[in-house]
Design a protein around this motif. Structure first.
Motif, PDB file in Angstrom:
ATOM      1  N   TYR A  89       0.858  -1.182   0.000  1.00  0.00           N
ATOM      2  CA  TYR A  89       0.000   0.000   0.000  1.00  0.00           C
ATOM      3  C   TYR A  89       0.894   1.232   0.000  1.00  0.00           C
ATOM      4  O   TYR A  89       1.687   1.446   0.924  1.00  0.00           O
ATOM      5  N   LEU A  90       0.739   2.022  -1.045  1.00  0.00           N
ATOM      6  CA  LEU A  90       1.575   3.203  -1.237  1.00  0.00           C
ATOM      7  C   LEU A  90       0.775   4.469  -1.015  1.00  0.00           C
ATOM      8  O   LEU A  90      -0.386   4.566  -1.430  1.00  0.00           O
ATOM      9  N   CYS A  91       1.411   5.408  -0.394  1.00  0.00           N
ATOM     10  CA  CYS A  91       0.820   6.708  -0.151  1.00  0.00           C
ATOM     11  C   CYS A  91       1.634   7.730  -0.934  1.00  0.00           C
ATOM     12  O   CYS A  91       2.864   7.588  -1.062  1.00  0.00           O
ATOM     13  N   ALA A  92       0.960   8.735  -1.464  1.00  0.00           N
ATOM     14  CA  ALA A  92       1.649   9.784  -2.205  1.00  0.00           C
ATOM     15  C   ALA A  92       1.113  11.133  -1.771  1.00  0.00           C
ATOM     16  O   ALA A  92      -0.082  11.263  -1.479  1.00  0.00           O
ATOM     17  N   SER A  93       1.970  12.119  -1.738  1.00  0.00           N
ATOM     18  CA  SER A  93       1.497  13.462  -1.377  1.00  0.00           C
ATOM     19  C   SER A  93       1.888  14.476  -2.441  1.00  0.00           C
ATOM     20  O   SER A  93       2.849  14.284  -3.205  1.00  0.00           O
ATOM     21  N   SER A  94       1.114  15.546  -2.485  1.00  0.00           N
ATOM     22  CA  SER A  94       1.421  16.660  -3.378  1.00  0.00           C
ATOM     23  C   SER A  94       0.832  17.930  -2.768  1.00  0.00           C
ATOM     24  O   SER A  94       0.023  17.843  -1.846  1.00  0.00           O
ATOM     25  N   PRO A  95       1.225  19.094  -3.290  1.00  0.00           N
ATOM     26  CA  PRO A  95       0.622  20.328  -2.783  1.00  0.00           C
ATOM     27  C   PRO A  95      -0.889  20.339  -2.964  1.00  0.00           C
ATOM     28  O   PRO A  95      -1.608  20.970  -2.202  1.00  0.00           O
ATOM     29  N   GLY A  96      -1.363  19.666  -4.030  1.00  0.00           N
ATOM     30  CA  GLY A  96      -2.796  19.561  -4.232  1.00  0.00           C
ATOM     31  C   GLY A  96      -3.426  20.720  -4.977  1.00  0.00           C
ATOM     32  O   GLY A  96      -4.631  20.758  -5.155  1.00  0.00           O
ATOM     33  N   THR A  97      -2.605  21.662  -5.429  1.00  0.00           N
ATOM     34  CA  THR A  97      -3.183  22.798  -6.146  1.00  0.00           C
ATOM     35  C   THR A  97      -3.417  22.426  -7.601  1.00  0.00           C
ATOM     36  O   THR A  97      -2.915  21.425  -8.091  1.00  0.00           O
ATOM     37  N   ALA A  98      -4.139  23.261  -8.299  1.00  0.00           N
ATOM     38  CA  ALA A  98      -4.517  22.945  -9.675  1.00  0.00           C
ATOM     39  C   ALA A  98      -3.315  22.858 -10.596  1.00  0.00           C
ATOM     40  O   ALA A  98      -3.357  22.202 -11.618  1.00  0.00           O
ATOM     41  N   ILE A  99      -2.230  23.511 -10.258  1.00  0.00           N
ATOM     42  CA  ILE A  99      -1.080  23.495 -11.159  1.00  0.00           C
ATOM     43  C   ILE A  99       0.024  22.569 -10.678  1.00  0.00           C
ATOM     44  O   ILE A  99       1.127  22.589 -11.172  1.00  0.00           O
ATOM     45  N   SER A 100      -0.277  21.766  -9.685  1.00  0.00           N
ATOM     46  CA  SER A 100       0.757  20.846  -9.198  1.00  0.00           C
ATOM     47  C   SER A 100       0.581  19.509  -9.877  1.00  0.00           C
ATOM     48  O   SER A 100      -0.506  18.958  -9.922  1.00  0.00           O
ATOM     49  N   TYR A 101       1.625  18.987 -10.451  1.00  0.00           N
ATOM     50  CA  TYR A 101       1.528  17.727 -11.155  1.00  0.00           C
ATOM     51  C   TYR A 101       2.312  16.605 -10.489  1.00  0.00           C
ATOM     52  O   TYR A 101       2.087  15.454 -10.764  1.00  0.00           O
ATOM     53  N   GLU A 102       3.249  16.948  -9.660  1.00  0.00           N
ATOM     54  CA  GLU A 102       4.163  15.935  -9.139  1.00  0.00           C
ATOM     55  C   GLU A 102       3.662  15.378  -7.829  1.00  0.00           C
ATOM     56  O   GLU A 102       3.306  16.116  -6.917  1.00  0.00           O
ATOM     57  N   GLN A 103       3.638  14.069  -7.759  1.00  0.00           N
ATOM     58  CA  GLN A 103       3.314  13.387  -6.525  1.00  0.00           C
ATOM     59  C   GLN A 103       4.565  12.682  -6.023  1.00  0.00           C
ATOM     60  O   GLN A 103       5.337  12.144  -6.800  1.00  0.00           O
ATOM     61  N   TYR A 104       4.724  12.660  -4.715  1.00  0.00           N
ATOM     62  CA  TYR A 104       5.877  12.045  -4.075  1.00  0.00           C
ATOM     63  C   TYR A 104       5.390  10.860  -3.249  1.00  0.00           C
ATOM     64  O   TYR A 104       4.504  11.005  -2.415  1.00  0.00           O
ATOM     65  N   PHE A 105       5.994   9.716  -3.524  1.00  0.00           N
ATOM     66  CA  PHE A 105       5.532   8.481  -2.896  1.00  0.00           C
ATOM     67  C   PHE A 105       6.371   8.117  -1.674  1.00  0.00           C
ATOM     68  O   PHE A 105       7.583   8.371  -1.628  1.00  0.00           O
ATOM     69  N   GLY A 106       5.705   7.486  -0.730  1.00  0.00           N
ATOM     70  CA  GLY A 106       6.388   6.900   0.409  1.00  0.00           C
ATOM     71  C   GLY A 106       6.895   5.512   0.059  1.00  0.00           C
ATOM     72  O   GLY A 106       6.651   5.007  -1.038  1.00  0.00           O
ATOM     73  N   PRO A 107       7.585   4.854   1.006  1.00  0.00           N
ATOM     74  CA  PRO A 107       8.159   3.533   0.727  1.00  0.00           C
ATOM     75  C   PRO A 107       7.129   2.411   0.746  1.00  0.00           C
ATOM     76  O   PRO A 107       7.417   1.307   0.293  1.00  0.00           O
ATOM     77  N   GLY A 108       5.934   2.702   1.259  1.00  0.00           N
ATOM     78  CA  GLY A 108       4.885   1.691   1.261  1.00  0.00           C
ATOM     79  C   GLY A 108       4.798   0.898   2.551  1.00  0.00           C
ATOM     80  O   GLY A 108       5.751   0.836   3.334  1.00  0.00           O
ATOM     81  N   THR A 109       3.634   0.318   2.757  1.00  0.00           N
ATOM     82  CA  THR A 109       3.405  -0.646   3.836  1.00  0.00           C
ATOM     83  C   THR A 109       3.057  -1.967   3.188  1.00  0.00           C
ATOM     84  O   THR A 109       2.120  -2.048   2.394  1.00  0.00           O
ATOM     85  N   ARG A 110       3.847  -2.988   3.498  1.00  0.00           N
ATOM     86  CA  ARG A 110       3.553  -4.303   2.925  1.00  0.00           C
ATOM     87  C   ARG A 110       2.668  -5.067   3.891  1.00  0.00           C
ATOM     88  O   ARG A 110       3.087  -5.400   5.005  1.00  0.00           O
ATOM     89  N   LEU A 111       1.461  -5.322   3.456  1.00  0.00           N
ATOM     90  CA  LEU A 111       0.470  -6.038   4.269  1.00  0.00           C
ATOM     91  C   LEU A 111       0.360  -7.473   3.781  1.00  0.00           C
ATOM     92  O   LEU A 111       0.155  -7.714   2.587  1.00  0.00           O
ATOM     93  N   THR A 112       0.501  -8.396   4.692  1.00  0.00           N
ATOM     94  CA  THR A 112       0.312  -9.820   4.387  1.00  0.00           C
ATOM     95  C   THR A 112      -0.856 -10.318   5.212  1.00  0.00           C
ATOM     96  O   THR A 112      -0.864 -10.166   6.440  1.00  0.00           O
ATOM     97  N   VAL A 113      -1.836 -10.903   4.534  1.00  0.00           N
ATOM     98  CA  VAL A 113      -3.008 -11.455   5.220  1.00  0.00           C
ATOM     99  C   VAL A 113      -2.939 -12.972   5.146  1.00  0.00           C
ATOM    100  O   VAL A 113      -2.807 -13.545   4.048  1.00  0.00           O
ATOM    101  N   THR A 114      -2.976 -13.626   6.296  1.00  0.00           N
ATOM    102  CA  THR A 114      -2.869 -15.097   6.329  1.00  0.00           C
ATOM    103  C   THR A 114      -4.178 -15.720   6.796  1.00  0.00           C
ATOM    104  O   THR A 114      -5.046 -15.024   7.365  1.00  0.00           O
TER     105      THR A 114
END
Lengths: 114, 113
Positions: A89-114
């Motif tokens: 599961y990856l999360c990404a953040s950005s400024p969120g404004t109308a002219i912002s195009y770049e998103q920056y991702f985190g390293p993720g959370t690896r979820l294992t369901v057994t």
């Protein structure tokens, strides 16, 4: 500037349980998006939050939910876990404004369901 | 609907070889286009972007040109290195109002010395 952080990095849960994942965006970023990555389905958009409001939502069942706090930190929750929820599961953040195009991702959370 | 199609991998090359990873898209209007790279055990990193037709994005020796007439955004590099081994994702979005990215399936690149 610190990057996007996600906690925990790894998680093992049992079917039927619920889980909460956390994401801290880059300072000043107001938009947080969540993605699920699996070998079979690839990268799929879950939802996006901007200023504590859900701005967009992907095609996932209601078991998947999220929220955003006033400091822009976000959490996602998966209830009644199924084996198929095992993913990165990856999360990404950005400024969120109308002219912002770049998103920056985190390293993720690896979820294992057994 | 909007979608992105990438060539199947893995792409296997020797060091210093020329790289092309094909990406085509289906979308209405004028999306922005991106290439992201994912190294083993890590999240995605933005490699380059282009926001309008004929724009060329470039970074770390990689280039891609936004071709509206062929709806393509192929990734190229003149001389690959072992350290370029990773999975590359082509993606699009519509700026303004949402950050939702639509990704291709990813192409694994393996570079051998």
């Amino acid at each position: 500037k610190a990057g996007v952080t996600q906690t925990p990095r790894y998680l093992i849960k049992t079917r039927g349980q619920q889980v909460t994942l956390s994401c801290s965006p880059i300072s000043g970023h107001r938009s947080v998006s969540w993605y699920q990555q699996t070998p079979g389905q690839g990268l799929q958009f879950l939802f996006e939050y901007f200023s504590e409001t859900q701005r967009n939502k992907g095609n996932f069942p209601g078991r998947f939910s999220g929220r955003q706090f006033s400091n822009s930190r976000s959490e996602m929750n998966v209830s009644t876990l199924e084996l198929g929820d095992s993913a990165l599961y990856l999360c990404a953040s950005s400024p969120g404004t109308a002219i912002s195009y770049e998103q920056y991702f985190g390293p993720g959370t690896r979820l294992t369901v057994t | 609907g909007n979608s992105v199609t990438q060539m199947e991998g893995p792409v296997t090359l020797s060091e210093e070889a020329f790289l092309t990873i094909n990406c085509t898209y289906t979308a209405t209007g004028y999306p922005s286009l991106f290439w992201y790279v994912q190294y083993p055990g890590e999240g995605l990193q933005l490699l380059l972007k282009a926001t309008k037709a004929d724009d060329k994005g470039s970074n770390k020796g990689f280039e891609a040109t936004y071709r509206k007439e062929t709806t393509s955004f192929h990734l190229e590099k003149g001389s690959v290195q072992v350290s370029d081994s990773a999975v590359y994702f082509c993606a699009l979005n519509y700026p303004g109002g949402t950050d939702k990215l639509i990704f291709g399936t990813g192409t694994r690149l393996q570079v051998f010395p």
